[in-house]
Motif scaffolding. Structure first.
Motif, mmCIF file in Angstrom:
data_model
loop_
_atom_site.group_PDB
_atom_site.id
_atom_site.type_symbol
_atom_site.label_atom_id
_atom_site.label_comp_id
_atom_site.label_asym_id
_atom_site.label_seq_id
_atom_site.Cartn_x
_atom_site.Cartn_y
_atom_site.Cartn_z
ATOM 1 N N PRO B 141 0.798 -1.231 0.000
ATOM 2 C CA PRO B 141 0.000 0.000 0.000
ATOM 3 C C PRO B 141 0.828 1.277 0.000
ATOM 4 O O PRO B 141 0.270 2.364 -0.167
ATOM 5 N N THR B 142 2.125 1.162 0.220
ATOM 6 C CA THR B 142 2.938 2.375 0.327
ATOM 7 C C THR B 142 3.742 2.638 -0.941
ATOM 8 O O THR B 142 4.355 3.696 -1.066
ATOM 9 N N GLY B 143 3.789 1.676 -1.852
ATOM 10 C CA GLY B 143 4.669 1.816 -3.004
ATOM 11 C C GLY B 143 6.124 1.549 -2.651
ATOM 12 O O GLY B 143 7.016 1.834 -3.441
ATOM 13 N N ALA B 144 6.358 0.991 -1.447
ATOM 14 C CA ALA B 144 7.733 0.647 -1.077
ATOM 15 C C ALA B 144 8.276 -0.407 -2.029
ATOM 16 O O ALA B 144 9.431 -0.344 -2.442
ATOM 17 N N LEU B 145 7.445 -1.373 -2.381
ATOM 18 C CA LEU B 145 7.838 -2.364 -3.379
ATOM 19 C C LEU B 145 7.630 -1.764 -4.757
ATOM 20 O O LEU B 145 6.574 -1.202 -5.038
ATOM 21 N N PHE B 146 8.635 -1.852 -5.587
ATOM 22 C CA PHE B 146 8.492 -1.286 -6.925
ATOM 23 C C PHE B 146 9.180 -2.158 -7.962
ATOM 24 O O PHE B 146 9.952 -3.055 -7.633
ATOM 25 N N ARG B 147 8.852 -1.916 -9.209
ATOM 26 C CA ARG B 147 9.396 -2.665 -10.337
ATOM 27 C C ARG B 147 10.573 -1.872 -10.887
ATOM 28 O O ARG B 147 10.430 -0.690 -11.185
ATOM 29 N N THR B 148 11.713 -2.516 -11.031
ATOM 30 C CA THR B 148 12.869 -1.800 -11.569
ATOM 31 C C THR B 148 12.861 -1.838 -13.095
ATOM 32 O O THR B 148 12.080 -2.576 -13.699
ATOM 33 N N GLU B 149 13.767 -1.084 -13.667
ATOM 34 C CA GLU B 149 13.902 -1.071 -15.126
ATOM 35 C C GLU B 149 14.343 -2.431 -15.674
ATOM 36 O O GLU B 149 14.181 -2.710 -16.852
ATOM 37 N N PHE B 150 14.909 -3.294 -14.780
ATOM 38 C CA PHE B 150 15.310 -4.636 -15.210
ATOM 39 C C PHE B 150 14.159 -5.639 -15.103
ATOM 40 O O PHE B 150 14.360 -6.837 -15.308
ATOM 41 N N GLY B 151 12.977 -5.138 -14.694
ATOM 42 C CA GLY B 151 11.830 -6.029 -14.538
ATOM 43 C C GLY B 151 11.844 -6.781 -13.215
ATOM 44 O O GLY B 151 11.036 -7.691 -13.014
ATOM 45 N N THR B 152 12.754 -6.415 -12.315
ATOM 46 C CA THR B 152 12.826 -7.093 -11.017
ATOM 47 C C THR B 152 11.976 -6.350 -9.986
ATOM 48 O O THR B 152 11.486 -5.256 -10.248
ATOM 49 N N VAL B 153 11.812 -6.966 -8.823
ATOM 50 C CA VAL B 153 10.939 -6.421 -7.776
ATOM 51 C C VAL B 153 11.786 -6.125 -6.539
ATOM 52 O O VAL B 153 12.475 -7.013 -6.037
ATOM 53 N N VAL B 154 11.755 -4.878 -6.082
ATOM 54 C CA VAL B 154 12.653 -4.442 -5.005
ATOM 55 C C VAL B 154 11.866 -3.662 -3.948
ATOM 56 O O VAL B 154 10.958 -2.899 -4.279
ATOM 57 N N VAL B 155 12.226 -3.848 -2.665
ATOM 58 C CA VAL B 155 11.623 -3.068 -1.572
ATOM 59 C C VAL B 155 12.494 -1.839 -1.298
ATOM 60 O O VAL B 155 13.712 -1.968 -1.189
ATOM 61 N N GLN B 156 11.866 -0.696 -1.171
ATOM 62 C CA GLN B 156 12.611 0.494 -0.739
ATOM 63 C C GLN B 156 12.517 0.585 0.776
ATOM 64 O O GLN B 156 11.459 0.857 1.334
ATOM 65 N N GLU B 157 13.673 0.375 1.424
ATOM 66 C CA GLU B 157 13.653 0.268 2.886
ATOM 67 C C GLU B 157 13.330 1.592 3.558
ATOM 68 O O GLU B 157 12.936 1.614 4.723
ATOM 69 N N ASP B 158 13.489 2.695 2.845
ATOM 70 C CA ASP B 158 13.181 3.987 3.471
ATOM 71 C C ASP B 158 11.686 4.322 3.379
ATOM 72 O O ASP B 158 11.258 5.356 3.884
ATOM 73 N N ILE B 159 10.916 3.465 2.732
ATOM 74 C CA ILE B 159 9.485 3.746 2.567
ATOM 75 C C ILE B 159 8.608 2.711 3.259
ATOM 76 O O ILE B 159 7.552 3.038 3.803
ATOM 77 N N CYS B 160 9.044 1.460 3.258
ATOM 78 C CA CYS B 160 8.252 0.382 3.867
ATOM 79 C C CYS B 160 7.861 0.748 5.297
ATOM 80 O O CYS B 160 8.698 1.156 6.087
ATOM 81 N N ASN B 161 6.575 0.604 5.612
ATOM 82 C CA ASN B 161 6.132 0.889 6.986
ATOM 83 C C ASN B 161 5.791 -0.389 7.747
ATOM 84 O O ASN B 161 5.184 -0.341 8.803
ATOM 85 N N GLY B 162 6.163 -1.519 7.154
ATOM 86 C CA GLY B 162 6.005 -2.766 7.891
ATOM 87 C C GLY B 162 4.565 -3.204 8.065
ATOM 88 O O GLY B 162 4.229 -3.879 9.032
ATOM 89 N N CYS B 163 3.722 -2.858 7.089
ATOM 90 C CA CYS B 163 2.314 -3.248 7.226
ATOM 91 C C CYS B 163 2.144 -4.753 7.101
ATOM 92 O O CYS B 163 1.143 -5.304 7.530
ATOM 93 N N GLY B 164 3.118 -5.411 6.484
ATOM 94 C CA GLY B 164 3.076 -6.865 6.417
ATOM 95 C C GLY B 164 2.181 -7.433 5.326
ATOM 96 O O GLY B 164 2.030 -8.655 5.231
#
Ligand code: SF4
Ligand code: SF4
Lengths: 321, 309
Positions: B141-164
């Motif tokens: 819900p925060t957009g912490a997880l995003f799709r990179t230009e390589f098509g991979t999936v990455v969490v942005q640790e400065d945005i994740c609020n740990g909603c689980g």
């Protein structure tokens, strides 16, 4: 022996393979009472806002004030529970960073962001008697958003890989709104016992509770029946225990609400039983989900069956060529 | 697109552009879908478990490079596996399976007669699948997880609020919350390394090339050839897992060659991205909400008709 076996209906194999019995899914990190409480209170709040709007339109002051106070309290506590459950509560506002229709938690955050202030203004204006026009607008707003608040949490838990939650997605919203109607109805029934309550003050609440109890029970029954073995955790273990308690309380509360309209004691007992019934159902659904994620059986068996059927169909198609 | 330019499928127009097919399920190029105009080819892993020797160099290299904290030294009694499974602090996990099965021996590359009662040791380095349709990303819900230009999936640790939310959303049991930190963590496919033209730490460390990194198209070709080779050698159980763009997640960016059924390795046999059903979920939610409102109207109407005001 073999002949008798051949006559038996074909059942999916109970045997399955796993990696040392370990779950396939990672266990949800959501905790009780935060998350089941949040599911329950959202339903209570949503239903109460509907009662509040109806009470205003039909001149039921005591019911209106009770429902508004209940809606605000439930809304605030549910948001508090949600924030408390976060790994980083201070970053709660990151929920408002994006709006994603693929994430019921995102949609829900925005919904609550509109609902809680509306319910707040509705309650404060009703209890203080100030700014009645603003209060009317807020009451209407809360009533419009309320059913959404009660229902979206069903999509929230269903939009996971947890089999008991995901597979139940068509019925889950009806279980949740039914449950919310039952809880709010139970709360509204209690308003009939307050000083100043007129005759028939709590009658709509009683009706709402009965409708909700029937809807919750019917939708739950249908869900369990349809999803087959994946529904097992709803009738076993901790989740099953809560679900059974919820059913017993709902029967007690609905029976009391239907049969003893005149007795204040019976009304009080039924009202409280209906609220508790709704809570017990949510706790049951929550714990059943945890059990469903913890046992690889519920992930592997239906998927393996699906895969085997597909392979079989493909090889048949190949044979037919 | 979120505020700081990182891309996720966030809003209806993006779904409408391709229809639900493509946006929520079915074969697609995820970087295209998320609106990267000029992006590098989709990168991924092909993990060929038939040559894995269970050295765990990948586990160690991953922990070292990514600074993943130690999460307990345990003896689990699961063959040589003392890690257990993927989680917040295990981004590569080597599974060990000891089995007696009437199969051809995979190591020699040729079928061995009478190998039926021999102990077979399967090893497989599991990792985040970097799904074409990633439930974790859809649910976040925060957009912490995003799709990179390589098509991979990455969490942005400065945005994740740990909603689980991502944790039960993932159909593979990959991403998890780090308890003392509250945020969600998983494999980044070494986003920091591949951006600089290096291969991920695990692939670099793997001494047998069981873990291969590269453009997904090339990896798929290589995997098909390897599978044909094993089948020709009589290893009938060999199968590719996560390679098929028509599967429930539209194929994985990190896929595998397995020597037995996926569930033997703790992998789901037929995973489906939960958000494939989200349009239907919202329809049911909408109907249930409308029924609730109608129920309230009926409750008041019945009271009025019953003579109670
Ligand atoms: S495997 Fe799980 S964590 Fe990895 S991208 Fe897919 S859904 Fe996300
Ligand atoms: S825990 Fe973090 S990454 Fe996972 S869904 Fe929530 S905000 Fe997104």
């Amino acid at each position: 022996m073999s002949r008798r076996r051949a006559e038996q209906p074909v059942v999916p194999p109970a045997e399955f393979t796993s990696y040392y019995g370990k779950p396939i899914l990672n266990q949800p990190t959501w905790a009780s009472p935060d998350i089941p409480g949040y599911l329950f209170l959202g339903g209570l709040a949503g239903g109460a806002s509907l009662l509040a709007a109806g009470a205003d339109l039909t001149g039921r002051d005591v019911l209106g004030r009770t429902a508004k106070a209940g809606a605000l309290t439930a809304g605030l506590v549910s948001v508090a529970a949600l924030i408390h459950d976060l790994g980083r509560p201070a970053r709660f506002l990151n929920m408002m960073r994006v709006f994603k229709v693929t994430s019921p938690m995102s949609v829900g955050s925005w919904l609550l962001g509109g609902y809680v202030p509306a319910a707040g203004v509705a309650a404060v204006t009703a209890l203080t008697g100030r700014l009645p026009r603003l209060g009317a607008v807020a009451t209407a707003g809360a009533a419009v958003l309320g059913p959404g608040v009660a229902a979206y949490t069903a999509a929230l838990i269903s939009n996971t890989a947890v089999p008991a939650w995901h597979d139940g997605y068509p019925e889950m919203p009806f279980v949740f709104t039914g449950s919310g109607m039952m809880a709010a109805g139970g709360l509204g029934m209690l308003s009939g016992l307050l000083p100043g309550a007129g005759p028939g003050e709590a009658e709509p609440a009683r009706n709402l509770a009965l409708l909700g109890a029937a809807m919750e029970a019917a939708a739950f029954e249908r869900m369990e029946h349809r999803i087959g073995m994946v529904a097992e955790p709803y009738s076993r273990g901790r989740g099953g225990g809560y679900v059974k308690a919820g059913k017993a309380l709902a029967i007690l509360g609905a029976g009391g609400a239907a049969l003893s309209r005149r007795s204040p004691v019976a009304t009080a007992v039924s009202g409280v039983a209906l609220i508790l019934a709704s809570a017990a159902t949510r706790w049951g659904i929550f714990h059943a989900g945890l059990a469903s994620a913890a046992d690889p059986k519920y992930t592997v068996v239906p998927q393996r069956q699906r895969l085997n059927e597909r392979t079989l169909a493909a090889s048949r198609a190949l044979d037919a060529d | 697109m979120s505020a700081d330019g990182q891309r996720t499928v966030t809003w209806l127009p993006e779904i409408r552009r391709g229809g639900f097919r493509g946006a929520l399920y079915g074969d697609t190029d995820p970087a295209d879908l998320c609106g990267y105009p000029d992006h590098p080819p989709r990168m991924g892993f092909f993990t060929d478990t038939s040559v894995c020797i269970g050295c765990k160099a990948c586990e160690v290299a991953c922990k070292e490079w990514n600074g993943v904290p130690e999460d307990g030294l345990n003896l689990l009694g699961m063959s040589y596996d003392n890690t257990g499974g993927l989680g917040a602090d295990t981004w590569r996990h080597v599974a060990f399976i000891e089995q007696r099965k009437p199969v051809a021996a995979p190591d020699a590359g040729v079928a061995r007669e009478g190998a039926s009662d021999q102990l077979r040791w399967l090893m497989a380095a599991d990792v985040c699948k970097h799904c074409t349709h990633a439930a974790c990303l859809d649910a976040c819900p925060t957009g912490a997880l995003f799709r990179t230009e390589f098509g991979t999936v990455v969490v942005q640790e400065d945005i994740c609020n740990g909603c689980g939310y991502c944790v039960p959303a993932c159909p593979y049991g990959v991403i998890d919350q780090r308890k003392d930190d509250g945020r969600a963590w998983k494999c980044t496919l070494c986003y920091d390394r591949i951006g600089d033209g290096m291969e991920p730490a695990c692939a670099k460390a793997c001494p047998t090339d069981s873990i291969q990194f590269g453009p997904l198209d090339e990896l798929r070709e290589r995997a098909d050839a390897r599978l044909a080779q094993l089948h020709a050698a009589g290893v009938a159980d060999a199968q590719l897992y996560g390679r098929d763009p028509d599967d429930g997640v539209a194929g994985d960016g990190a896929f595998f060659l397995l020597l037995d059924e996926p569930e033997v390795y703790g992998l789901p046999p037929d995973p489906v991205v939960t958000t494939r059903d989200i349009p239907s979920m919202w329809r049911h939610v909408g109907t249930a909400a409308a029924v609730m409102a109608a129920g309230a109207v009926a409750a008041f109407a019945a009271a009025t008709l019953g003579g109670q005001r």
